[in-house]
Design an enzyme around this catalytic site. Structure first.
Site, PDB file in Angstrom:
ATOM      1  N   THR A   1      -1.836   5.261  21.416  1.00 25.89           N
ATOM      2  CA  THR A   1      -2.397   4.006  21.921  1.00 25.89           C
ATOM      3  C   THR A   1      -3.889   4.048  21.659  1.00 25.89           C
ATOM      4  O   THR A   1      -4.599   4.890  22.199  1.00 25.89           O
ATOM      5  CB  THR A   1      -2.115   3.831  23.416  1.00 25.89           C
ATOM      6  OG1 THR A   1      -0.702   3.769  23.616  1.00 25.89           O
ATOM      7  CG2 THR A   1      -2.755   2.544  23.940  1.00 25.89           C
TER       8      THR A   1
ATOM      9  N   LYS B   1       0.472  -3.323  22.707  1.00 23.19           N
ATOM     10  CA  LYS B   1       0.477  -2.222  23.675  1.00 23.19           C
ATOM     11  C   LYS B   1      -0.493  -2.502  24.812  1.00 23.19           C
ATOM     12  O   LYS B   1      -0.244  -2.145  25.971  1.00 23.19           O
ATOM     13  CB  LYS B   1       0.129  -0.897  22.986  1.00 23.19           C
ATOM     14  CG  LYS B   1       0.113   0.310  23.925  1.00 23.19           C
ATOM     15  CD  LYS B   1       1.470   0.575  24.585  1.00 23.19           C
ATOM     16  CE  LYS B   1       1.398   1.680  25.644  1.00 23.19           C
ATOM     17  NZ  LYS B   1       1.266   3.026  25.084  1.00 23.19           N
TER      18      LYS B   1
ATOM     19  N   LYS C   1      -8.188   5.415  29.632  1.00 22.94           N
ATOM     20  CA  LYS C   1      -8.599   5.142  28.254  1.00 22.94           C
ATOM     21  C   LYS C   1      -8.006   3.819  27.771  1.00 22.94           C
ATOM     22  O   LYS C   1      -8.695   2.985  27.186  1.00 22.94           O
ATOM     23  CB  LYS C   1      -8.156   6.303  27.359  1.00 22.94           C
ATOM     24  CG  LYS C   1      -8.352   6.089  25.863  1.00 22.94           C
ATOM     25  CD  LYS C   1      -7.062   5.637  25.145  1.00 22.94           C
ATOM     26  CE  LYS C   1      -5.991   6.686  25.168  1.00 22.94           C
ATOM     27  NZ  LYS C   1      -4.777   6.272  24.403  1.00 22.94           N
TER      28      LYS C   1
END
Length: 297
Positions: free
Chosen positions: A102, A177, A245
């Site tokens: 990701t 995502k 993150k």
């Protein structure tokens, strides 16, 4: 050309919680597998099954024609792909590069451009499903890149996931995502608050779960992670530090689109408190510790 175990050599970089299972499925499907990870011990199981170890991404790239990466942070992705000793400078012409980390949509676009200049084909293909989805080969895989590249790699992606969807041009997988992570962030706050509320009300949380997980509140986060919370199991299926993150990537790209995401901003602030409690390597369900501590004070 159809990519079969006879004509494809797969290089897999990143054998952590997710990557180890994903690479294992490819090995089980009969593909020759080359692996690299910063910590060799994490690849020992794969090596015992016949995978070949490499000391660097460059060495692995030189021996593979499909290279898959599943690492931690966008900075890792950038170094592995775009660095002087990275994949793009060392891969054989016409190789396929699939980043399943990701990461940033804009970085995915930069990688595709750099790859194309070297005669390489790239996809951004982040996943959802956590450690269980990886282990059971039931990941949801969201893919960005050229449609022809997606079609060529679909048989390989299908070995690791049960829901592989082409989303559009380079970066589209990463944008998708982010949609996934935005939805999960708010959902995790709700799951943790619901369990804290049940506890305060003197209810048996397991019994509460029986009622609400099959109703309108049902979600994979509720069904999959609430039992872990109830059992005091905060081991990572997905690390807190990696979730933060992801939220940072989503908030930055939302800012670029002039979009305000108040729930995501709140979720990030709560997870940052969790890091302050020393829980960055715990699973995302550890957010309950923040909610429960706050409700107990």
């Amino acid at each position: 050309m159809e990519h079969t175990a006879k004509n494809t050599v797969i290089g897999f970089i990143g054998t952590g919680i997710m990557g180890n299972s994903m690479a294992g499925h490819l090995l089980g499907a009969g593909f020759p597998l080359h692996v690299y990870s910063r910590t060799k011990s994490k690849a020992e199981e794969l090596l015992s099954r016949g995978a070949v170890w490499h000391e660097s991404p460059a060495s692995l790239a030189e021996q593979s024609n499909v290279i898959i990466t599943m690492v931690g942070f966008p900075s890792d992705v950038e170094e592995i792909y775009l660095g002087d000793s990275g994949i793009i400078n060392h891969a054989k012409p016409h190789s396929y590069l699939i980043d399943m980390t990701t990461s940033s949509p804009s970085l995915a676009q930069r990688i595709e451009k750099a790859a194309a200049e070297k005669g390489l084909f790239s996809l951004d293909a982040p996943v959802s499903g956590g450690d269980v989805g990886a282990r059971e080969a039931k990941l949801s895989i969201m893919v960005g890149g050229l449609l022809e590249t997606f079609d060529a790699m679909l048989p390989i992606l299908n070995i690791m996931g049960s829901n592989v969807v082409y989303q559009g041009s380079a970066g589209a997988g990463q944008y998708t995502k982010m949609c996934n992570q935005i939805a999960i962030a708010s959902n995790m706050m709700g799951v943790c608050e619901a369990l804290a509320y049940a506890q305060k009300a003197g209810l048996d949380p397991n019994t509460v779960l029986k009622s609400i997980e099959s109703g309108a509140a049902g979600s994979r986060s509720l069904s999959g992670l609430a039992p872990r919370i109830i059992n005091g199991d905060y081991a990572p299926g997905f690390y807190v530090k990696h979730f933060i993150k992801d939220m940072n990537i989503a908030l930055q790209s939302a800012k670029e689109m002039n979009l305000d995401l108040p729930s995501l901003s709140l979720a990030r602030s709560l997870y940052e408190r969790l890091v302050e409690m020393g829980e960055e390597d715990s699973g995302t369900q550890a957010l309950f510790k923040v909610i429960n501590r706050h409700s107990s004070s």
